[in-house]
Design an enzyme around this catalytic site. Structure first.
Site, PDB file in Angstrom:
ATOM      1  N   ARG A   1       0.845  -1.193   0.000  1.00  0.00           N
ATOM      2  CA  ARG A   1       0.000   0.000   0.000  1.00  0.00           C
ATOM      3  C   ARG A   1       0.882   1.246   0.000  1.00  0.00           C
ATOM      4  NH1 ARG A   1      -4.107  -1.698   4.946  1.00  0.00           N
ATOM      5  NH2 ARG A   1      -4.907  -3.646   4.018  1.00  0.00           N
TER       6      ARG A   1
ATOM      7  N   ASP B   1       1.502   5.239  -0.096  1.00  0.00           N
ATOM      8  CA  ASP B   1       0.747   6.380   0.416  1.00  0.00           C
ATOM      9  C   ASP B   1       0.448   7.391  -0.686  1.00  0.00           C
ATOM     10  OD1 ASP B   1       0.731   5.374   2.995  1.00  0.00           O
ATOM     11  OD2 ASP B   1       2.584   6.403   3.567  1.00  0.00           O
TER      12      ASP B   1
ATOM     13  N   TYR C   1      13.072   0.266  -2.704  1.00  0.00           N
ATOM     14  CA  TYR C   1      12.594   1.641  -2.850  1.00  0.00           C
ATOM     15  C   TYR C   1      13.755   2.553  -3.210  1.00  0.00           C
ATOM     16  CZ  TYR C   1       8.041   0.733  -0.602  1.00  0.00           C
ATOM     17  OH  TYR C   1       6.788   0.272  -0.297  1.00  0.00           O
TER      18      TYR C   1
ATOM     19  N   ARG D   1      10.576   6.785   4.521  1.00  0.00           N
ATOM     20  CA  ARG D   1      10.574   8.245   4.614  1.00  0.00           C
ATOM     21  C   ARG D   1      11.159   8.718   5.942  1.00  0.00           C
ATOM     22  NH1 ARG D   1       4.460   9.407   3.341  1.00  0.00           N
ATOM     23  NH2 ARG D   1       5.054  11.546   3.906  1.00  0.00           N
TER      24      ARG D   1
END
Length: 248
Positions: free
Chosen positions: A49, A51, A109, A194
Site C-alpha cells: 500500500r 501512500d 525503494y 521516509r
C-alpha cells in the site's frame, strides 16, 4: 485462474494504492478498467500500500478470472483505457495460490533528493536547500544492516505483529543530477523509508551524529528519529518473488 499484473504509476493524482470511499486510488482505477474489459466485477490485490503521492516504477498485483485470457491483448486494451499516469508492463499466469503481497520475498525503494531548485522536479523529488555530507550519510546507512527492529521508524499506532525487517542494501548515490537513496528489504513498515531518509538527511546536515542512529534504533521510539520526508520523492522500484509461483 490467477494472473499477476506488473505495472508502474505516477502517484501524484492518487490518494495511494488502496481503494478508499471518498478519494481516487490506483487500485480503484485498475479494478474499474479490468471490470469494464472483462465485463464482470473485478478485485485486485497489490503487493503493498503506497501512500498518497508515492510513485511506483514497478509494483505487482494479482487478480482471478474464470475465463481463458490473452495476456498480450489484455495488456494492450488496459493501457488503451487507463489514464496516462498508469501503465501495464506485463500480465502473467501464475499458480492459483500465488499472492502478490504475501509471496513477495524482497522489496526495493528509491528516494530522490534534488540539491538545486528545479521547477521540473516538483512532485518527483524532494528539494533540500542545505549542503549534505553524503559520505557521512552513507556511513550511517550501512549501520542499518546491523539491526532488524525498526519500530523507531514506523508510523505510530500501526497494527503489525512484528517490527522486524531484514535490510539487505541501503546506500546513497548520485544519479542524473539527483541524490538517490536506495534501500531493499524483505518487508517495510508504514512510513519506514521516509523516516529513515529524514533521519539520514539530518545526519548529512550535521544535526545528528552517525552514532545517534544506533541510539535511535535501540530506543524503539519514533519520537527519537528524524522527520518524515515528503511522499513525492519516494518510488517503489522492485518487488521480487520466488520463481516457483510462475510454474503453472
Amino acid at each position: 485462474m490467477r494472473h499477476f499484473l506488473e505495472l508502474s504509476y505516477n502517484g501524484t493524482p492518487y490518494h495511494g494504492w488502496q481503494r478508499q470511499p471518498n478519494a481516487i486510488s490506483v487500485q480503484e482505477v485498475l479494478e474499474d478498467a479490468l471490470s469494464t474489459l472483462l465485463r464482470t466485477k473485478m478485485q485486485i490485490v497489490g503487493a503493498g500500500r503506497t501512500d498518497t503521492g508515492v510513485h511506483a516504477k514497478q509494483i505487482m498485483a494479482h487478480f482471478d478470472c474464470n475465463n481463458e485470457l490473452d495476456p498480450t491483448q489484455l495488456r494492450y486494451k488496459l493501457n488503451a483505457i487507463l489514464p496516462s499516469e498508469i501503465a501495464i508492463q506485463k500480465i502473467d499466469k501464475v499458480r492459483s495460490d500465488a499472492h502478490a503481497r504475501f509471496d513477495a520475498i524482497s522489496r526495493s525503494y528509491e528516494y530522490h533528493v534534488t540539491l538545486e531548485k528545479d521547477p521540473f522536479a516538483i512532485n518527483k523529488s524532494y528539494y533540500v536547500k542545505k549542503p549534505l555530507d553524503v559520505d557521512r550519510m552513507n556511513e550511517a546507512a550501512k549501520l542499518l544492516l546491523n539491526y532488524t527492529n525498526f519500530k523507531c521508524f514506523s508510523k505510530s499506532k500501526t497494527d503489525v505483529k512484528t517490527y522486524n525487517c531484514t535490510i539487505t542494501n541501503a546506500s546513497w548515490e548520485m544519479s542524473n543530477g539527483e541524490l538517490v537513496f536506495k534501500i531493499s528489504a524483505n518487508r517495510f513498515l508504514r512510513n519506514m523509508v521516509r523516516a529513515i531518509v529524514g533521519t539520514l538527511i539530518e545526519i548529512g546536515e550535521h544535526k545528528l551524529k552517525k552514532e545517534d542512529l544506533i541510539r535511535i534504533i535501540k530506543s524503539e521510539d519514533r519520537g527519537q528519529a528524524g522527520y518524515s520526508v515528503p511522499a513525492h520523492g519516494l518510488y517503489l522500484t522492485r518487488v521480487q518473488y520466488p520463481k516457483e509461483i510462475y510454474n503453472t
